[in-house]
Design a protein around this motif. Structure first.
Motif, PDB file in Angstrom:
ATOM      1  N   PRO A 596     -16.437 -41.798   2.531  1.00  0.00           N
ATOM      2  CA  PRO A 596     -15.169 -41.831   1.787  1.00  0.00           C
ATOM      3  C   PRO A 596     -14.102 -42.658   2.497  1.00  0.00           C
ATOM      4  O   PRO A 596     -13.963 -42.598   3.726  1.00  0.00           O
ATOM      5  CB  PRO A 596     -14.761 -40.352   1.730  1.00  0.00           C
ATOM      6  N   HIS A 597     -13.349 -43.415   1.735  1.00  0.00           N
ATOM      7  CA  HIS A 597     -12.270 -44.234   2.273  1.00  0.00           C
ATOM      8  C   HIS A 597     -11.268 -44.525   1.168  1.00  0.00           C
ATOM      9  O   HIS A 597     -11.577 -44.394  -0.018  1.00  0.00           O
ATOM     10  CB  HIS A 597     -12.817 -45.547   2.855  1.00  0.00           C
ATOM     11  N   PHE A 598     -10.061 -44.925   1.547  1.00  0.00           N
ATOM     12  CA  PHE A 598      -9.035 -45.265   0.567  1.00  0.00           C
ATOM     13  C   PHE A 598      -9.304 -46.666   0.027  1.00  0.00           C
ATOM     14  O   PHE A 598      -9.661 -47.578   0.767  1.00  0.00           O
ATOM     15  CB  PHE A 598      -7.652 -45.218   1.212  1.00  0.00           C
ATOM     16  N   PHE A 599      -9.097 -46.809  -1.285  1.00  0.00           N
ATOM     17  CA  PHE A 599      -9.321 -48.107  -1.933  1.00  0.00           C
ATOM     18  C   PHE A 599      -8.275 -48.317  -3.011  1.00  0.00           C
ATOM     19  O   PHE A 599      -7.941 -47.405  -3.750  1.00  0.00           O
ATOM     20  CB  PHE A 599     -10.717 -48.132  -2.568  1.00  0.00           C
ATOM     21  N   GLU A 600      -7.726 -49.510  -3.076  1.00  0.00           N
ATOM     22  CA  GLU A 600      -6.839 -49.880  -4.173  1.00  0.00           C
ATOM     23  C   GLU A 600      -7.016 -51.356  -4.462  1.00  0.00           C
ATOM     24  O   GLU A 600      -7.385 -52.140  -3.575  1.00  0.00           O
ATOM     25  CB  GLU A 600      -5.376 -49.574  -3.843  1.00  0.00           C
ATOM     26  N   ARG A 601      -6.771 -51.746  -5.686  1.00  0.00           N
ATOM     27  CA  ARG A 601      -6.901 -53.157  -6.068  1.00  0.00           C
ATOM     28  C   ARG A 601      -5.715 -53.566  -6.914  1.00  0.00           C
ATOM     29  O   ARG A 601      -5.054 -52.729  -7.535  1.00  0.00           O
ATOM     30  CB  ARG A 601      -8.196 -53.392  -6.828  1.00  0.00           C
ATOM     31  N   MET A 611      -8.521 -51.655   1.594  1.00  0.00           N
ATOM     32  CA  MET A 611      -9.285 -50.459   1.943  1.00  0.00           C
ATOM     33  C   MET A 611      -8.813 -49.976   3.309  1.00  0.00           C
ATOM     34  O   MET A 611      -8.484 -50.785   4.183  1.00  0.00           O
ATOM     35  CB  MET A 611     -10.793 -50.764   1.972  1.00  0.00           C
ATOM     36  N   TYR A 612      -8.775 -48.646   3.471  1.00  0.00           N
ATOM     37  CA  TYR A 612      -8.445 -48.046   4.761  1.00  0.00           C
ATOM     38  C   TYR A 612      -9.479 -46.970   5.032  1.00  0.00           C
ATOM     39  O   TYR A 612      -9.783 -46.149   4.169  1.00  0.00           O
ATOM     40  CB  TYR A 612      -7.049 -47.428   4.752  1.00  0.00           C
ATOM     41  N   ILE A 613     -10.014 -46.961   6.229  1.00  0.00           N
ATOM     42  CA  ILE A 613     -11.052 -45.989   6.577  1.00  0.00           C
ATOM     43  C   ILE A 613     -10.719 -45.361   7.926  1.00  0.00           C
ATOM     44  O   ILE A 613     -10.263 -46.058   8.846  1.00  0.00           O
ATOM     45  CB  ILE A 613     -12.447 -46.660   6.607  1.00  0.00           C
ATOM     46  N   GLY A 614     -10.895 -44.044   8.030  1.00  0.00           N
ATOM     47  CA  GLY A 614     -10.592 -43.374   9.285  1.00  0.00           C
ATOM     48  C   GLY A 614     -10.646 -41.869   9.156  1.00  0.00           C
ATOM     49  O   GLY A 614     -10.739 -41.311   8.054  1.00  0.00           O
ATOM     50  N   GLU A 615     -10.568 -41.192  10.296  1.00  0.00           N
ATOM     51  CA  GLU A 615     -10.695 -39.738  10.373  1.00  0.00           C
ATOM     52  C   GLU A 615      -9.642 -39.013   9.540  1.00  0.00           C
ATOM     53  O   GLU A 615      -9.933 -38.032   8.845  1.00  0.00           O
ATOM     54  CB  GLU A 615     -10.557 -39.306  11.836  1.00  0.00           C
ATOM     55  N   SER A 616      -8.396 -39.485   9.587  1.00  0.00           N
ATOM     56  CA  SER A 616      -7.304 -38.761   8.937  1.00  0.00           C
ATOM     57  C   SER A 616      -7.448 -38.769   7.426  1.00  0.00           C
ATOM     58  O   SER A 616      -6.905 -37.908   6.744  1.00  0.00           O
ATOM     59  CB  SER A 616      -5.954 -39.351   9.340  1.00  0.00           C
ATOM     60  N   ILE A 617      -8.171 -39.745   6.869  1.00  0.00           N
ATOM     61  CA  ILE A 617      -8.360 -39.804   5.410  1.00  0.00           C
ATOM     62  C   ILE A 617      -9.466 -38.857   4.971  1.00  0.00           C
ATOM     63  O   ILE A 617      -9.347 -38.164   3.959  1.00  0.00           O
ATOM     64  CB  ILE A 617      -8.656 -41.251   4.958  1.00  0.00           C
TER      65      ILE A 617
END
Length: 790
Positions: A596-601, A611-617
């Motif tokens: 899972p990761h953040f995604f926007e277009r 896209m942003y990927i990391g533990e806090s997300i």
């Protein structure tokens, strides 16, 4: 024939009149002479035919002893009431009836010879277990209820289904354990309570044919068509079937036909749009509106006369028209709803308002092709069903509002599922604070130590293409105007015509030589303020009406200018963006499944994505750099696939444009927060702002020492600043070369410095293209263009 044939049951069935005869034994001692004489007469018959008391399973006995059985059952099936009561004598869970009232026989005869009587709500797979529960009650005294309403559905003479509820009288039944019956204990009972579906367990406790059923049941049957129709309407309205479903529509009409007893009855709906004062049709399979006919909508004044409007909308009362044709013929100017009904062949109708405390939501329309069958009297049948219809419409409106909100969220300000948990958590805190009397505030939502990924597929030369389209449209419009003035001059050589032609020629010359940013605005102002007023005069005086009307029809209302070539350009951009975002969204599902990761277009002149990927997300202690590397490789591969998808579709678009793809690599984690004012995430902190500066400007950057842009059609550009990024991405490039996604012409270039950003480099490598999805051949950009043009 034996009634036990082909039946798997713990009960061996025997038709017996023993319990009934025992009742007559008690009545034989009655002080009433008629009663005691009648009872003794029955008892004498029973003594003459002992099998009626002992029980039998051979159905031929029913035929040979039918007169005696009829006499024994005469008190239960009174000849005085037989034409009114609906009653049968039978054995339980069996469609075998051996005695019935005259009215029941008449109902079956009306249903037709092909009709097969079948009990509804009888779960055939569970009959064995239900029989066991009866044994538990009869023989062991356990109070175990399995009462469900049983029904017959029988058509009447018009083919309308009528519903008959069956009530069993089991006073004349007894159940006797046989030698192979197993004694049931409390522990057995407790075990069975939690194992209803375990048929093997029930058969173990109650072996087949281990008990004898002696007796018969009397079924008292009642016509409950109205009640069942109302129940079916309720079930239809609250069920899962949607209004687009053909089956739902058909069943819905059928239950209303049963309620009113009218075979040609139809149901229509119209929705009331309060904001605009319109009635609108409900879109869906089989959903008609007889109030507005074949139109999409009608104003209330066009759909109803004043009195009907007041009754439906202001008083929330139904209206009925028992004779549509008569009302149409007897009015010189028939009311609009009568005209609508008459034109659709409706002969009688009822309109009922669907309204709640907030006002009218819609109209339910009950219609028939038969006059007089719908009227103000049977309109009262709707009173019992309107609460369910109102609830269903309220729910539908709520669902539609939620759907609209969801679409707005999806298309405009969507909260990505990967971070929705954080918004939900904050919303709950907001509600808690409000409930505790505190002043609630929606706190800042931020995610620290996340790795960013940015990519874009940009349309090359979009500004030039749009300017070219604009010049062509303006040239077309100016030329059309000049032609009209030249024709007008031939009829009347007014100096103003010559002067306007001169100005038009000046603008045309300027368009070809020097198209500036404000040229479009200047020419549009000239056409609107100077040309159009003269045209309105010319139109009336110079026999150029058709040509001038055609000129005005060619003008786009929004821009007040011709809109042909720019429409092709705009349509191409819309289709490109739609195609690219669709593919990217589809591929994103796979990426989210990986981790899972953040995604926007965003749709621009092309498509950008963050896209942003990391533990806090992810909210879980599971992040590992391997997931970041995996996402980077996924991104590079998908960008290649988007390039291929673009050029496979390019020929379908009105304007042939090229694209160039770029990926920005940023290897340091950063913090992002949600900006409430702009409804989007942005980076936090001064250092992190460097990333946003690079994102906005890098695709316009030049290769150091040249006037050549770093992005180029036919190539993927990977921008980075660290040597370790270079090594990482060269590994990805090599892998994708092995899969024929990328060519072998790798080049590494330095970028000229951007504002406050230095030291950027880029890997550039050509994409290999396929002419179609299943095409095994691959081409460079130049090869592909040659193939397409060949």
């Amino acid at each position: 024939m034996d009634i036990n044939d082909n039946i798997d049951s713990p009960l061996e069935l025997k038709i017996s009149f023993n319990k009934l005869i025992e009742e007559y034994e008690a009545l034989s001692n009655s002080e009433d002479a008629f009663t005691s004489n009648r009872a003794n007469y029955i008892l004498q018959l029973a003594r003459d035919y002992p099998e009626l008391r002992d029980g039998f399973s051979d159905v031929s006995v029913l035929e040979t002893r039918k007169d005696v059985i009829k006499t024994i059952l005469q008190d239960s099936f009174s000849p005085i009431l037989t034409k009114n009561e609906i009653k049968t004598a039978s054995v339980p869970f069996h469609n075998f009836i051996f005695n019935s009232s005259t009215r029941f026989n008449s109902i079956l005869k009306t249903a037709g010879e092909d009709f097969q009587l079948q009990m509804k709500n009888m779960p055939e797979d569970d009959v064995y277990i239900i029989s066991c529960t009866i044994i538990l009650n009869f023989c062991y005294g356990f109070n175990l209820s399995f009462k469900r309403p049983f029904y017959y559905e029988i058509p009447d003479a018009d083919g309308i289904l009528r519903f008959y509820k069956i009530l069993y009288n089991a006073d004349f039944c007894e159940i006797i354990p046989k030698e192979n019956a197993i004694e049931i204990t409390q522990s057995d009972y407790d075990e069975l309570l939690d194992n209803f579906e375990n048929i093997e367990l029930w058969k173990k406790k109650f072996p087949p044919n281990s008990y004898v059923f002696k007796g018969f049941v009397i079924s008292n049957i009642f016509d409950v068509t109205d009640d069942q129709s109302i129940s079916n309407i309720k079930t239809s309205l609250i069920g899962d079937k949607k209004r687009q479903d053909d089956e739902f529509s058909g069943e819905f009409h059928d239950v209303f036909r049963s309620l009113f007893g009218i075979s040609d009855l139809k149901v229509g709906f119209s929705i009331y749009n309060q904001d605009e004062g319109f009635f609108e049709r409900v879109y869906g399979s089989g959903m008609n509106s007889y109030l507005i006919g074949d139109k999409a909508s009608k104003t209330c004044s066009d759909a109803l006369c004043n009195s009907s409007y007041d009754r439906l909308l202001r008083e929330s009362k139904f209206i009925s028209i028992s004779d549509v044709e008569g009302m149409f013929n007897n009015n010189e100017v028939p009311p609009p709803h009568i005209k609508s009904l008459y034109s659709q062949g409706v002969k009688s109708a009822i309109f009922a308002p669907i309204a709640n405390e907030e006002g009218l939501m819609g109209i339910i329309e009950i219609v028939s092709g038969t006059p007089k069958v719908l009227n103000s009297i049977n309109a009262n049948k709707l009173i019992d069903v309107m609460p369910f219809i109102v609830s269903a419409v309220e729910r539908t409106k709520s669902e539609e509002e939620n759907l609209v909100e969801a679409i707005i969220q999806q298309e405009c300000t969507s909260i990505h599922p990967s971070v929705k948990w954080r918004f939900a958590k904050e919303a709950k805190n907001f509600i808690k604070a409000e409930l505790h009397g505190q002043k609630p505030s929606f706190k800042k939502i931020a995610f620290d130590n996340v790795y960013p990924l940015f990519g874009q597929i940009d349309i090359k030369g979009s500004s030039i293409a749009r300017n070219t389209a604009t010049k062509r449209d303006l040239t077309l419009q100016l030329s059309a105007a000049r032609s009209l003035f030249e024709k007008a001059s031939k009829k009347d050589a007014l100096p103003i015509f010559e002067q306007l032609i001169y100005q038009i020629n000046e603008y045309l010359a300027d368009l070809n030589k020097n198209f500036q940013v404000d040229s479009e605005q200047q020419i549009s102002a000239f056409l609107n303020e100077d040309i159009e007023p003269v045209f309105r005069h010319v139109r009336a005086s110079y026999e150029l009406k058709e040509e001038i009307d055609q000129y005005f029809e060619s003008i786009n209302e929004k821009g007040n200018t011709f809109y042909f070539h720019r429409k092709d350009y705009d349509d191409s951009i819309i289709k490109i963006n739609r195609e690219m975002t669709s593919l990217l969204d589809e591929k994103q599902l796979d990426a989210q499944a990986m981790y899972p990761h953040f995604f926007e277009r965003f749709k621009t002149d092309g498509v950008e994505h963050n896209m942003y990927i990391g533990e806090s997300i992810t909210k879980e202690d599971s992040f590992n750099p391997i997931f970041l590397y995996n996402l980077r490789l996924w991104q590079l591969q998908v960008m290649c696939e988007m390039e291929n998808a673009y050029y496979q579709k390019q020929s379908e678009w009105p304007v042939q444009l090229d694209v160039a793809s770029m990926i920005l690599v940023f290897n340091q984690p950063l913090s992002i927060s949600f900006r409430m004012d702009e409804k989007q995430f942005d980076v936090d902190g001064t250092y992190n702002a460097r990333y946003e500066i690079v994102k906005k400007r890098v695709d316009k950057a030049f290769i150091k020492g040249t006037n050549k842009r770093v992005t180029e059609k036919g190539k993927i550009t990977i921008v980075y600043s660290q040597k370790q990024d270079e090594r990482e991405y060269l590994g990805y490039v090599k892998f994708l070369q092995s899969k024929n996604y990328l060519d072998t012409d790798i080049e590494i270039v330095e970028l000229e410095d951007l504002q406050a950003v230095t030291g950027l480099k880029a890997i550039r490598v050509s994409v290999l293209y396929h002419k179609a999805k299943d095409d095994k051949e691959y081409y460079t950009y130049d090869d592909l263009m040659k193939e397409i043009k060949a």
